[in-house]
Design an enzyme around this catalytic site. Structure first.
Site, short mmCIF file in Angstrom:
data_model
loop_
_atom_site.label_atom_id
_atom_site.label_comp_id
_atom_site.label_asym_id
_atom_site.label_seq_id
_atom_site.Cartn_x
_atom_site.Cartn_y
_atom_site.Cartn_z
N ASN A 120 -10.33 -2.50 -7.46
CA ASN A 120 -9.38 -1.66 -8.32
C ASN A 120 -10.02 -1.08 -9.46
O ASN A 120 -9.56 -0.06 -10.07
CB ASN A 120 -8.09 -2.14 -7.96
CG ASN A 120 -7.38 -2.21 -6.93
OD1 ASN A 120 -6.28 -2.94 -6.71
ND2 ASN A 120 -7.53 -1.14 -5.93
N ASP A 144 0.84 -1.14 0.05
CA ASP A 144 0.04 0.08 -0.10
C ASP A 144 0.75 1.14 -0.09
O ASP A 144 2.06 1.21 0.68
CB ASP A 144 -0.97 -0.06 1.29
CG ASP A 144 -1.90 0.84 1.02
OD1 ASP A 144 -2.36 1.68 -0.03
OD2 ASP A 144 -2.97 1.08 2.02
C1 FPP Z 1 -1.70 0.13 -3.57
O1 FPP Z 1 -1.12 1.64 -3.29
C2 FPP Z 1 -1.12 -0.31 -4.48
C3 FPP Z 1 -1.74 -0.81 -5.66
C4 FPP Z 1 -3.20 -0.89 -5.79
C5 FPP Z 1 -1.16 -1.27 -6.58
C6 FPP Z 1 0.26 -2.36 -6.50
C7 FPP Z 1 0.60 -2.90 -7.70
C8 FPP Z 1 1.90 -2.65 -7.83
C9 FPP Z 1 3.17 -2.38 -6.81
C10 FPP Z 1 2.65 -3.46 -9.17
C11 FPP Z 1 2.73 -4.62 -9.20
C12 FPP Z 1 3.59 -5.29 -10.15
C13 FPP Z 1 4.33 -6.61 -10.24
C14 FPP Z 1 5.10 -6.83 -11.28
C15 FPP Z 1 3.89 -7.64 -9.43
P1 FPP Z 1 -2.47 2.84 -3.63
O2 FPP Z 1 -2.26 3.17 -5.01
O3 FPP Z 1 -3.43 2.30 -2.99
O4 FPP Z 1 -1.92 3.93 -2.79
P2 FPP Z 1 -2.52 5.00 -2.06
O5 FPP Z 1 -3.25 4.21 -1.04
O6 FPP Z 1 -1.36 5.85 -1.61
O7 FPP Z 1 -3.18 5.75 -2.68
#
Ligand code: FPP
Length: 234
Positions: free
Chosen positions: A60, A12
């Site tokens: 998402n 996250d």
């Molecule tokens: C949460 O941060 C993260 C996600 C929804 C996406 C996670 C995906 C990756 C890191 C890419 C994965 C890639 C591979 C190759 C496995 P958020 O966007 O919810 O952050 P926030 O809460 O600060 O808005």
């Protein structure tokens, strides 16, 4: 150091990490994807046998279209370009979640990477995409119901092991340690069945800032906990 066999991570804070730097949210995801690859190597190096990460939830899809596209492209790139690295590092890749809703070329790339790495005997890397634990349980129950209907099994024969096996994680041991980054302390529909006895570890670090030292800190905390599985300590 007592190393957990299976570590699961809710990655996250990509968006907040980017915002803090005046960057678009998608830059946080790009950096996050690089971090996952590094942490996979570190986990392997530390002796962890299974690493499971939450890359894209069933919820998402409601994010802005450009962000969904950017995330899908990161996953697409990973599936299409990491075969050589997986072969070199002996990594087995599995994807959890309902793949039928993904773009056909992404589905094909996932199927190919899963097939080509299925015989690798090093760390198992599970990536949850279009994953929700309740959805996973519903799909598993449907599978078992179809087995009963078609006479392949008996309703009375359905036990915890049968349900475990029908999940996307069938055959994989449950996580010992679940890590969530960036300050939030909730499970968000990740591996609900499988984390029944997992130790939970929360850190304020945003995922793009997570590194080997942070992973070691989580493992150290895990090592200090006493796991009783509902029993009594000696
Ligand atoms: C949460 O941060 C993260 C996600 C929804 C996406 C996670 C995906 C990756 C890191 C890419 C994965 C890639 C591979 C190759 C496995 P958020 O966007 O919810 O952050 P926030 O809460 O600060 O808005």
């Amino acid at each position: 150091m007592m190393v957990p066999q299976h570590v699961a991570i809710i990655m996250d804070g990509n968006g907040r990490w980017a915002k803090k730097r005046g960057l678009p949210r998608t830059m946080g995801h790009t950096r996050g994807a690089q971090v996952v690859e590094q942490i996979l190597e570190d986990a392997d190096d530390l002796g962890i046998r299974y690493l499971t990460v939450y890359a894209f939830s069933t919820e998402n899809w409601s994010r802005p279209a450009a962000e969904v596209k950017a995330l899908m492209n990161l996953l697409r790139t990973y599936m299409k370009t990491s075969l050589a690295k997986c072969a070199k590092n002996n990594v087995r890749v599995r994807v959890l979640g309902d793949k039928t809703k993904l773009a056909p070329d992404l589905q094909a790339a996932i199927a190919n990477l899963e097939k080509e790495t299925a015989g690798n005997t090093g760390i198992t890397f599970q990536i949850a995409i279009n994953y929700g634990a309740r959805d996973e349980i519903v799909r598993a129950v449907r599978k078992l119901a179809a087995d009963v209907k078609d006479g392949r099994t008996d309703a009375d024969a359905i036990d915890e092991a049968a349900l475990s096996n029908a999940l996307d994680t069938g055959g994989i041991p449950d996580p010992d340690l679940l890590i969530r980054t960036c300050g939030e302390e909730r499970i968000s529909n990740f591996l609900l069945w499988q984390i029944a006895y997992a130790e939970l570890y929360f850190t304020d670090k945003a995922w793009p800032d997570f590194d080997r030292a942070e992973l070691e800190k989580a493992i150290e905390a895990y090592g200090k906990r006493e796991r009783r599985y509902g029993g009594l300590s000696e």
